[in-house]
Design an enzyme around this catalytic site. Structure first.
Site, mmCIF file in Angstrom:
data_model
loop_
_atom_site.group_PDB
_atom_site.id
_atom_site.type_symbol
_atom_site.label_atom_id
_atom_site.label_comp_id
_atom_site.label_asym_id
_atom_site.label_seq_id
_atom_site.Cartn_x
_atom_site.Cartn_y
_atom_site.Cartn_z
ATOM 1 N N GLU A 189 0.854 -1.204 0.000
ATOM 2 C CA GLU A 189 0.000 0.000 0.000
ATOM 3 C C GLU A 189 0.883 1.245 0.000
ATOM 4 O O GLU A 189 0.691 2.169 0.790
ATOM 5 C CB GLU A 189 -0.920 0.015 1.224
ATOM 6 C CG GLU A 189 -1.682 -1.283 1.437
ATOM 7 C CD GLU A 189 -2.678 -1.211 2.584
ATOM 8 O OE1 GLU A 189 -2.256 -0.931 3.718
ATOM 9 O OE2 GLU A 189 -3.865 -1.403 2.337
ATOM 10 N N CYS A 201 -10.679 0.959 7.104
ATOM 11 C CA CYS A 201 -10.055 2.216 7.525
ATOM 12 C C CYS A 201 -10.631 3.421 6.781
ATOM 13 O O CYS A 201 -10.752 4.509 7.347
ATOM 14 C CB CYS A 201 -8.549 2.149 7.298
ATOM 15 S SG CYS A 201 -8.084 1.562 5.665
HETATM 16 O O1 FUB Z 1 -3.049 -0.236 9.094
HETATM 17 C C1 FUB Z 1 -4.181 0.570 9.341
HETATM 18 C C2 FUB Z 1 -4.800 1.005 8.054
HETATM 19 O O2 FUB Z 1 -5.250 -0.132 7.344
HETATM 20 C C3 FUB Z 1 -3.878 1.690 7.096
HETATM 21 O O3 FUB Z 1 -3.779 3.065 7.275
HETATM 22 C C4 FUB Z 1 -4.469 1.349 5.793
HETATM 23 O O4 FUB Z 1 -3.590 1.549 4.714
HETATM 24 C C5 FUB Z 1 -4.868 -0.069 5.986
HETATM 25 O O5 FUB Z 1 -3.788 -0.931 5.801
HETATM 26 ZN ZN ZN Z 2 -7.999 3.412 4.215
#
Ligand code: FUB
Ligand code: ZN
Length: 693
Positions: free
Chosen positions: A347, A443
């Site tokens: 990500e 999230c």
């Molecule tokens: O790890 C917490 C949240 O979940 C992150 O900010 C997002 O990218 C997702 O992985």
């Molecule tokens: Zn998110």
């Protein structure tokens, strides 16, 4: 660093948004998203992945009660595995005492509470507050006697708390808890959640730090940095600022703590050993970092905290690092939709200039983080370059994260989408061609709810003597300039047309009003006008030459005495712009995209049929005759947008895969383009932002 130019957001209660664009979005969050997400947090949305939020909180409260009563509590067997996302075994009933969901599941409810608090500041709502109080009570009951508050460990191996700061998210949950607690305190005056956040922060500080006997750890997923600064500002307790500064300064020091703690726990519970971890922005001390790297949301949240810390402590070296990281993220790694984080692998940010359209990750949360970072850079040093990017993120990827009816969400925001390819190509497995009702890793939806609900904090900031207008949002606002209150009204046709007027409704104060000149406007005109006729009936309106006017870094500063009836007239032309990417971006060679005002446009199958890749625009001709692009109102998913009608050519494909070169056989067509945020509200269909030229 010029401290006199630094500013803070206006309190949310000081601004009432009145324009139809943002009011609709904010109301949508209040009437649809917040109630829907409450159901999701309680696992009551049929067909949606369970959240487990309330389940975990209630189970943790029971565990605390058992502990208080001296009862034996058996740790559920699954907790021994320290899995990143424990879930019930297929075909079995959930264990009511076990933790389920991602290791950071607690944060979903905190974000929801923060969004609710902002909405309560917009408008009191006893029923909503009572619902939110249930969530607050659940959180407070889940807190352990020593202040520890992370249900993953409370329901599992508590003795392992703080042993995997790299991958587990205790400090991330602390950050979101603190943000929610400050907002809840400001909205309701209640300190229940604030006390819980303070106690958890103290519990963390008792374990982590440079002092002997503590671990020199810091967040694997940042946010605690900026959240603790807010906690300090709200409570006046200096130790929270110190804790934030410690987290910022300790990150990336040698020996790398994440490697050290992995060694201490004899291997990694999740993921592999690290290289000091660029993924976590921990490969070098933050002041030495020059490139936006690693997980994009983490990076954005860290840089936001750094910008806050630099401003509040006058730390020039930290401010310089923020500028370098801004340049890397915004000038070399940003999508034209205000998205960041190009690769789904981790990500994360990719290398500079790598901005693929179809495999883009561009997580909604990362774009939200970019808006956080931009706002904080604006607070540090007003410069419209930051505001342009903040606006781009807010009006494009942040809003695209939510359907126009508020019932479904994008996590990943591609710039080109072929639904069939998403279904069949494993390289596109992360790209969903339609918004989802909810996510196991949810999230993004509550993050959208909190940023949309706090939109005024991005529109206006103020210092002792200056009001900064960063975004043009129809609103009424109260500001204090040099100790004197002013009430103003912003009337605007934005985001569809660039006329605006900022008028003093009440009060009298000396000071400065600084208005941003957006980068998308080619012929911005602004002038201060005094309505003398109000003061002396019968006298004509005249230009207020007593307001000194200067321009700096993309802001026009009007300085003088402000009285009822004074106003700033703003005219921002809003041409249709045809953009190309830097020649270093191989993916975008030979392509153009269209912008108008704050919006990036896209072509969608619903208007243009499925073969978007066969269409090209004659860029040279359009540049010479921009009037050939028509602008028309178009209904999309229940709202009216300004659509662009762009003359184009559509190729008739050859039968063979390869042929001797010859011009394509093409027929003229007209492409209808809509603002990117509004795509995918008319059923599944292909979409492209960048078009062949
Ligand atoms: O790890 C917490 C949240 O979940 C992150 O900010 C997002 O990218 C997702 O992985
Ligand atoms: Zn998110």
């Amino acid at each position: 660093m010029d401290k006199t130019m630094q500013s803070r957001p206006l309190p949310l209660r000081a601004v009432r948004v009145t324009d139809s664009f943002w009011q609709r979005e904010m109301d949508l969050v209040r009437t649809e998203v917040i109630p829907y997400q409450w159901e999701a947090l309680n696992d009551r949305v049929p067909g949606a992945a369970p959240s487990w939020w309330m389940h975990n909180m209630r189970a943790a409260a029971r565990r605390n009660a058992a502990r208080r009563a001296g009862k034996v509590w058996t740790v559920p067997a699954q907790a021994e595995k320290l899995s990143f996302q424990p879930l019930p075994e297929k075909g079995t009933q959930p264990d009511p005492d076990a933790f389920y969901g991602f290791v950071f599941q607690d944060s979903d409810g905190y974000k929801w509470l923060e969004a609710v608090s902002y909405q309560l500041m917009r408008r009191p709502d006893a029923a909503l507050q009572a619902t939110a109080q249930q969530a607050v009570d659940a959180v407070c009951a889940a807190q352990e006697p020593d202040g520890y508050l992370d249900t993953y460990y409370t329901l599992g191996l508590r003795e392992k708390a703080f042993t995997n700061l790299r991958d587990h998210h205790e400090l991330y949950c602390l950050g979101h808890l603190a943000e929610a607690a400050v907002a809840w305190h400001q909205a309701t005056g209640r300190d229940d959640l604030l006390r819980a956040a303070m106690r958890f922060a103290d519990c963390c500080a008792a374990q982590l730090g440079r002092e002997p006997g503590k671990k020199p750890g810091y967040p694997g997923h940042e946010i605690a940095e900026m959240a603790l600064i807010r906690l300090w500002e709200e409570t006046g307790e200096r130790r929270f600022l110190d804790q934030a500064l410690y987290f910022i300064d300790e990150r990336g020091r040698r020996p790398f703590w994440f490697d050290e703690e992995a060694r201490l726990r004899e291997g990694a519970a999740w993921g592999g050993p690290t290289d000091g971890s660029a993924y976590h922005q921990a490969n070098a001390p933050v002041r030495e970092q020059t490139e936006a790297q690693g997980h994009a949301v983490r990076a954005m949240y860290l840089y936001s905290g750094m910008a806050d810390a630099a401003r509040l402590t006058g730390d020039d070296a930290l401010a310089a690092a923020c500028r370098r990281l801004w340049h890397s993220a915004a000038d070399e790694k940003r999508y034209v939709t205000g998205g960041v984080g190009a690769t789904h692998v981790g990500e994360a940010f990719s290398r500079p200039w790598d901005l693929p359209s179809d495999t883009a990750y561009s997580e909604t949360c990362a774009s939200i983080g970019l808006a956080f970072f931009a706002r904080r850079m604006l607070q540090l040093e007003p410069d419209s370059r930051y505001a342009d990017v903040m606006e781009e993120a807010l009006y494009n990827t942040v809003l695209s994260g939510m359907a126009l009816d508020g019932h479904s969400f994008f996590y990943v925001n591609p710039l080109s989408c072929d639904p069939e390819a998403c279904r069949t190509d494993a390289r596109l497995a992360h790209v969903k061609p339609v918004r989802q009702k909810w996510f196991g890793c949810a999230c993004c939806p509550p993050n959208i709810a909190r940023i949309v609900s706090s939109l005024p904090a991005y529109a206006y900031t103020a210092s002792e003597n200056t009001l900064y207008v960063h975004l043009f949002v129809g609103s009424e606002l109260n500001v204090t300039l040099n100790g004197k209150p002013l009430r103003l009204r912003m009337t605007t046709a934005m985001p569809w047309d660039g006329e605006a007027s900022l008028e003093v409704l009440e009060g009298s104060a000396e000071g400065t009003v600084a208005v941003r000149v957006p980068g998308w406007s080619r012929e911005a005109r602004m002038s201060a006008v005094t309505l003398r006729s109000l003061l002396t009936p019968g006298t004509p309106e005249c230009a207020a030459d007593e307001k000194a006017q200067t321009e700096k870094d993309g802001y026009v500063y009007f300085t003088g005495t402000w009285e009822k009836g004074d106003r700033i007239e703003i005219f921002l032309d809003m041409p249709v712009r045809m953009l190309k990417a830097n020649a270093r971006v191989p993916e975008l060679a030979g392509q153009v995209c269209f912008r108008r005002g704050p919006f990036t446009y896209c072509a969608e199958g619903a208007d243009n049929g499925p073969d978007l890749a066969l269409c090209r625009v004659d860029a040279e001709r359009l540049q010479a005759f921009p009037e050939n692009i028509a602008q028309e109102p178009l209904d999309v998913g229940g709202i009216t947008v300004t659509a662009l009608k762009v003359p184009a050519l559509k190729a008739v494909p050859d039968d063979a895969l390869y042929t001797e070169w010859a011009p394509d056989v093409e027929s003229p067509c007209t492409l209808t383009l809509i603002p990117y945020f509004a795509w995918d509200n008319r059923g599944e269909n292909p979409m492209r932002v960048w078009l062949r030229r």
